[in-house]
Design an enzyme around this catalytic site. Structure first.
Site, PDB file in Angstrom:
ATOM      1  CE  LYS A  10       0.670   1.288   4.594  1.00 55.13           C
ATOM      2  NZ  LYS A  10       1.453   2.484   4.991  1.00 55.13           N
ATOM      3  CG  ASP A 144      -0.578   0.341   8.423  1.00 50.92           C
ATOM      4  OD1 ASP A 144      -1.390   1.242   8.709  1.00 50.92           O
ATOM      5  OD2 ASP A 144       0.603   0.565   8.083  1.00 50.92           O
TER       6      ASP A 144
HETATM    7  O1  C5P Z   1      -0.307  -1.453  15.247  1.00 48.44           O
HETATM    8  P1  C5P Z   1       1.127  -1.629  14.908  1.00 48.44           P
HETATM    9  O2  C5P Z   1       1.745  -2.840  15.526  1.00 48.44           O
HETATM   10  O3  C5P Z   1       1.419  -1.512  13.445  1.00 48.44           O
HETATM   11  O4  C5P Z   1       1.862  -0.367  15.558  1.00 48.44           O
HETATM   12  C1  C5P Z   1       3.249  -0.319  15.802  1.00 48.44           C
HETATM   13  C2  C5P Z   1       3.537   0.821  16.752  1.00 48.44           C
HETATM   14  O5  C5P Z   1       3.303   2.087  16.086  1.00 48.44           O
HETATM   15  C3  C5P Z   1       2.646   0.878  17.975  1.00 48.44           C
HETATM   16  O6  C5P Z   1       3.196   0.169  19.019  1.00 48.44           O
HETATM   17  C4  C5P Z   1       2.584   2.358  18.290  1.00 48.44           C
HETATM   18  O7  C5P Z   1       3.725   2.753  18.993  1.00 48.44           O
HETATM   19  C5  C5P Z   1       2.657   3.013  16.934  1.00 48.44           C
HETATM   20  N1  C5P Z   1       1.335   3.369  16.386  1.00 48.44           N
HETATM   21  C6  C5P Z   1       0.640   4.455  16.893  1.00 48.44           C
HETATM   22  N2  C5P Z   1      -0.570   4.796  16.347  1.00 48.44           N
HETATM   23  C7  C5P Z   1      -1.062   4.119  15.297  1.00 48.44           C
HETATM   24  C8  C5P Z   1      -0.369   3.024  14.757  1.00 48.44           C
HETATM   25  C9  C5P Z   1       0.833   2.667  15.324  1.00 48.44           C
HETATM   26  O8  C5P Z   1       1.079   5.101  17.839  1.00 48.44           O
HETATM   27  N3  C5P Z   1      -2.234   4.508  14.766  1.00 48.44           N
END
Ligand code: C5P
Length: 302
Positions: A10, A144
């Site tokens: 993406k 994501d």
């Molecule tokens: O959800 P994911 O594992 O992809 O997120 C990785 C890190 O990115 C999270 O631990 C967080 O610190 C940050 N994050 C965030 N807000 C989001 C997505 C991710 O703060 N909307």
């Protein structure tokens, strides 16, 4: 019996991180489109048998990329374990992942693979999960992930779990657009990028402003070029000078709109339909070297 699932990359055409939430995640408003470029995930059903409670034995993953974890840290195996736990399916599966999407890129590779694994197991299990269960599992696996269940250009809100299709007239301005995706040899870890936003404190875009901008673009007839914005760029560009320098050169020398995808480090340029991509590819390789990942592709048309 086996299934083959295409697992697209993406790009975020626009990305506005609007603020930090009480749970530590961030709220965002982002227009995201899947690409024709991506990985392939194949899956074959295997007997769950006596090892049915041992996820390590039940689900196996083979991958052609050396920088992708092959163990329980891999999102494919985490997705499989979650699918089995949530649906009560007691089968097993063997996965083969052919990687093309680079890691640490902001192209959603791992998240897309996780959703591909959910889709594969749902097929192999005869549809054990309905759409709502799949959406809940995707949201649990990563911010994501939900966008990859929907496909097509979407607006992503909340921490990424609220997905809405773009109005048709707006989506039509994105579908099938030629894009050049390019990533330097270094990656950017998403948690680092969010931590920099928090530390800098000045890069957030107010939600009302992000919504106003998006609504204006959707209501008008401006091209995809006018949508490009990403408020991760100031933090990433302050450290990784190779990114803004090359983006400025591509804009100046080729007249293209270009920006960073997600939390980086991959960037993209929107190509005109008749435009020869070769001089841009040469320019990227001259700046970032032969190991840079460069891909001419299109925004998916469905
Ligand atoms: O959800 P994911 O594992 O992809 O997120 C990785 C890190 O990115 C999270 O631990 C967080 O610190 C940050 N994050 C965030 N807000 C989001 C997505 C991710 O703060 N909307």
């Amino acid at each position: 019996m086996g299934v083959t699932i295409f697992s697209p990359a993406k790009i975020n055409l626009s990305l506005a991180v609007t603020g930090r939430r009480a749970d530590g995640f961030h709220d965002l408003v982002s227009v995201v489109a899947t690409l024709e470029f991506g990985d392939t995930l194949e899956a074959w059903a295997e007997a769950g048998g006596p090892a049915a409670h041992d996820a390590g034995a039940r689900f196996r993953l083979e991958c052609d990329a050396t920088d992708v974890p092959g163990d329980g840290a891999n999102l494919v195996l985490r997705a499989a374990t979650l699918f089995a736990a949530q649906t009560g399916w007691d089968g097993g599966a063997r996965f083969r992942l052919t990687k093309r999407i680079p890691a640490g890129a902001g192209l959603g590779g791992g998240s897309s693979n996780a959703v591909a694994a959910l889709r594969a197991l749902n097929e192999l299990s005869g549809g054990r999960a309905d759409a709502a269960q799949l959406a809940a599992m995707a949201a649990q696996l990563g911010s994501d992930c939900p966008l990859f269940l929907q496909g097509g250009p979407v607006v992503m809100r909340g921490r990424g779990e609220r997905i809405e299709a773009l109005p048709e007239a707006a989506a039509a301005r994105l579908r099938g657009r030629r894009v050049l995706v390019f990533k330097p040899t270094f990656g950017i870890a998403t948690p680092w990028a969010y931590a920099r936003l928090v530390a800098r404190g000045t890069d957030y875009v107010p939600a009302a402003e992000a919504e106003r901008r998006l609504a204006a673009w959707c209501a008008g007839d401006a091209p995809a070029e006018d949508l490009l914005a990403n408020n991760f760029e100031p933090a990433a560009f302050a450290k990784y000078l190779a990114l803004p320098v090359l983006l400025a050169a591509l804009r100046r020398e080729f007249g293209v709109a270009a920006g960073m995808s997600g939390s980086g480090s991959a960037c993209f340029a929107l190509l005109r339909e008749e435009q020869d991509a070769a001089p841009l590819v040469d320019r990227i390789r001259a700046a970032w070297g032969p190991e840079a990942c460069v891909q001419v592709t299109r925004i998916a048309s469905s």
